[in-house]
Design a protein around this motif. Structure first.
Motif, PDB file in Angstrom:
ATOM      1  N   GLY A   4       7.302  30.842 -21.021  1.00  0.00           N
ATOM      2  CA  GLY A   4       6.123  31.658 -21.210  1.00  0.00           C
ATOM      3  C   GLY A   4       5.409  31.317 -22.512  1.00  0.00           C
ATOM      4  O   GLY A   4       5.776  30.399 -23.241  1.00  0.00           O
ATOM      5  N   THR A   5       4.404  32.100 -22.787  1.00  0.00           N
ATOM      6  CA  THR A   5       3.592  31.885 -23.988  1.00  0.00           C
ATOM      7  C   THR A   5       4.288  32.489 -25.210  1.00  0.00           C
ATOM      8  O   THR A   5       5.269  33.223 -25.090  1.00  0.00           O
ATOM      9  N   ASP A   6       3.747  32.194 -26.372  1.00  0.00           N
ATOM     10  CA  ASP A   6       4.275  32.796 -27.600  1.00  0.00           C
ATOM     11  C   ASP A   6       4.243  34.325 -27.498  1.00  0.00           C
ATOM     12  O   ASP A   6       5.157  35.000 -27.979  1.00  0.00           O
ATOM     13  N   ARG A   7       3.192  34.843 -26.882  1.00  0.00           N
ATOM     14  CA  ARG A   7       3.072  36.295 -26.733  1.00  0.00           C
ATOM     15  C   ARG A   7       4.246  36.840 -25.915  1.00  0.00           C
ATOM     16  O   ARG A   7       4.825  37.877 -26.254  1.00  0.00           O
ATOM     17  N   PHE A   8       4.614  36.154 -24.836  1.00  0.00           N
ATOM     18  CA  PHE A   8       5.750  36.590 -24.020  1.00  0.00           C
ATOM     19  C   PHE A   8       7.045  36.506 -24.818  1.00  0.00           C
ATOM     20  O   PHE A   8       7.843  37.436 -24.814  1.00  0.00           O
ATOM     21  N   ARG A   9       7.230  35.406 -25.511  1.00  0.00           N
ATOM     22  CA  ARG A   9       8.465  35.214 -26.277  1.00  0.00           C
ATOM     23  C   ARG A   9       8.596  36.209 -27.427  1.00  0.00           C
ATOM     24  O   ARG A   9       9.703  36.474 -27.880  1.00  0.00           O
ATOM     25  N   SER A  10       7.466  36.787 -27.878  1.00  0.00           N
ATOM     26  CA  SER A  10       7.532  37.757 -28.972  1.00  0.00           C
ATOM     27  C   SER A  10       7.807  39.183 -28.478  1.00  0.00           C
ATOM     28  O   SER A  10       8.024  40.082 -29.290  1.00  0.00           O
ATOM     29  N   LEU A  11       7.815  39.381 -27.174  1.00  0.00           N
ATOM     30  CA  LEU A  11       8.116  40.706 -26.624  1.00  0.00           C
ATOM     31  C   LEU A  11       9.565  41.094 -26.898  1.00  0.00           C
ATOM     32  O   LEU A  11      10.428  40.226 -27.076  1.00  0.00           O
ATOM     33  N   ASP A  12       9.818  42.379 -26.841  1.00  0.00           N
ATOM     34  CA  ASP A  12      11.189  42.883 -26.899  1.00  0.00           C
ATOM     35  C   ASP A  12      11.977  42.242 -25.744  1.00  0.00           C
ATOM     36  O   ASP A  12      11.450  42.110 -24.627  1.00  0.00           O
ATOM     37  N   PRO A  13      13.213  41.814 -25.991  1.00  0.00           N
ATOM     38  CA  PRO A  13      14.001  41.162 -24.931  1.00  0.00           C
ATOM     39  C   PRO A  13      14.123  41.992 -23.653  1.00  0.00           C
ATOM     40  O   PRO A  13      14.139  41.437 -22.556  1.00  0.00           O
ATOM     41  N   LYS A  14      14.173  43.318 -23.787  1.00  0.00           N
ATOM     42  CA  LYS A  14      14.263  44.163 -22.590  1.00  0.00           C
ATOM     43  C   LYS A  14      12.988  44.062 -21.759  1.00  0.00           C
ATOM     44  O   LYS A  14      13.033  44.029 -20.535  1.00  0.00           O
ATOM     45  N   LYS A  15      11.848  44.010 -22.419  1.00  0.00           N
ATOM     46  CA  LYS A  15      10.569  43.896 -21.707  1.00  0.00           C
ATOM     47  C   LYS A  15      10.461  42.525 -21.046  1.00  0.00           C
ATOM     48  O   LYS A  15       9.984  42.415 -19.908  1.00  0.00           O
ATOM     49  N   ALA A  50      -2.007  41.193 -18.623  1.00  0.00           N
ATOM     50  CA  ALA A  50      -0.850  40.987 -19.508  1.00  0.00           C
ATOM     51  C   ALA A  50       0.078  39.934 -18.911  1.00  0.00           C
ATOM     52  O   ALA A  50       0.561  39.047 -19.630  1.00  0.00           O
ATOM     53  N   LEU A  51       0.308  40.024 -17.593  1.00  0.00           N
ATOM     54  CA  LEU A  51       1.176  39.036 -16.946  1.00  0.00           C
ATOM     55  C   LEU A  51       0.653  37.622 -17.176  1.00  0.00           C
ATOM     56  O   LEU A  51       1.406  36.727 -17.555  1.00  0.00           O
ATOM     57  N   PHE A  52      -0.672  37.447 -17.001  1.00  0.00           N
ATOM     58  CA  PHE A  52      -1.245  36.108 -17.186  1.00  0.00           C
ATOM     59  C   PHE A  52      -1.345  35.711 -18.658  1.00  0.00           C
ATOM     60  O   PHE A  52      -1.447  34.529 -18.966  1.00  0.00           O
ATOM     61  N   SER A  53      -1.274  36.684 -19.544  1.00  0.00           N
ATOM     62  CA  SER A  53      -1.220  36.316 -20.966  1.00  0.00           C
ATOM     63  C   SER A  53       0.196  35.831 -21.320  1.00  0.00           C
ATOM     64  O   SER A  53       0.379  35.124 -22.298  1.00  0.00           O
ATOM     65  N   TYR A  54       1.175  36.231 -20.528  1.00  0.00           N
ATOM     66  CA  TYR A  54       2.552  35.782 -20.737  1.00  0.00           C
ATOM     67  C   TYR A  54       2.824  34.455 -20.027  1.00  0.00           C
ATOM     68  O   TYR A  54       3.524  33.594 -20.545  1.00  0.00           O
ATOM     69  N   LEU A  61       5.092  30.960 -14.203  1.00  0.00           N
ATOM     70  CA  LEU A  61       5.956  32.130 -14.069  1.00  0.00           C
ATOM     71  C   LEU A  61       7.198  31.772 -13.244  1.00  0.00           C
ATOM     72  O   LEU A  61       8.320  32.116 -13.610  1.00  0.00           O
ATOM     73  N   PHE A  62       7.007  31.062 -12.143  1.00  0.00           N
ATOM     74  CA  PHE A  62       8.134  30.637 -11.318  1.00  0.00           C
ATOM     75  C   PHE A  62       9.078  29.746 -12.123  1.00  0.00           C
ATOM     76  O   PHE A  62      10.297  29.917 -12.085  1.00  0.00           O
ATOM     77  N   ALA A  63       8.511  28.821 -12.884  1.00  0.00           N
ATOM     78  CA  ALA A  63       9.332  27.948 -13.731  1.00  0.00           C
ATOM     79  C   ALA A  63      10.099  28.764 -14.765  1.00  0.00           C
ATOM     80  O   ALA A  63      11.264  28.475 -15.056  1.00  0.00           O
ATOM     81  N   GLY A  64       9.471  29.794 -15.314  1.00  0.00           N
ATOM     82  CA  GLY A  64      10.149  30.662 -16.279  1.00  0.00           C
ATOM     83  C   GLY A  64      11.298  31.432 -15.654  1.00  0.00           C
ATOM     84  O   GLY A  64      12.377  31.549 -16.242  1.00  0.00           O
ATOM     85  N   VAL A  65      11.081  31.944 -14.451  1.00  0.00           N
ATOM     86  CA  VAL A  65      12.142  32.661 -13.738  1.00  0.00           C
ATOM     87  C   VAL A  65      13.318  31.721 -13.481  1.00  0.00           C
ATOM     88  O   VAL A  65      14.478  32.057 -13.738  1.00  0.00           O
TER      89      VAL A  65
END
Length: 157
Positions: A4-15, A50-54, A61-65
């Motif tokens: 994901g993006t830096d924004r996704f990686r900066s989220l709380d791990p639970k989120k 938000a999803l597309f910002s991540y 997204l599939f690759a991230g999963v």
């Protein structure tokens, strides 16, 4: 690995886990092609923006999963504890399939998403890398048992 993006990686791990779990469920339930980013966002209780910002694309997204799933499987390392040089081929195969069953129980989406990657994920970024990781899991698990049994004359190739 980081997904994901830096924004996704900066989220709380639970989120992060909530988002990836929602996406994993969607891909495993509907397949890659029919998966809906609207449903993923709704399930994760985030906006589609938000999803597309991540993850800017469904493919990312599939690759991230897949990446997170393979990281978890590799961390579980079931093949590392298999000692195929000891005991009969039947015992080793039972141990191997027990570990595969355990993996399936702990990571039920592994085989479904692996199938999606093989047959539907032609546009997934780094598809070759993800395919190699999936193949490595299979390659680590089966050949040592078969080779050890063949070396002992318990089966022939």
């Amino acid at each position: 690995m980081a997904y994901g993006t830096d924004r996704f990686r900066s989220l709380d791990p639970k989120k992060r886990a909530v988002v990836l779990d929602a996406a994993g469920h969607e891909f495993a339930t509907f397949g890659y092609l029919a998966a809906s980013t609207n449903r993923i966002a709704t399930t994760a209780k985030i906006s589609k923006g938000a999803l597309f910002s991540y993850f800017p694309t469904k493919e990312m997204l599939f690759a991230g999963v897949l990446g997170e799933l393979f990281d978890s499987v590799e961390a579980a390392s079931p093949a590392a504890t298999l000692a195929p040089e000891h005991g009969a081929v039947e015992a080793n195969l039972r141990a191997l399939f027990g570990r595969v069953w355990d993996l399936h129980s702990r990571f039920p989406r592994l085989f479904v998403l692996g199938h999606e990657l093989l047959f539907q994920g032609a546009h997934v970024p780094d598809r070759a890398v993800q395919l190699a990781r999936y193949a490595a899991f299979v390659a680590r698990a089966f050949p040592p048992v078969v080779d050890a049994a063949a070396a002992k004359g318990q089966l022939s190739k």
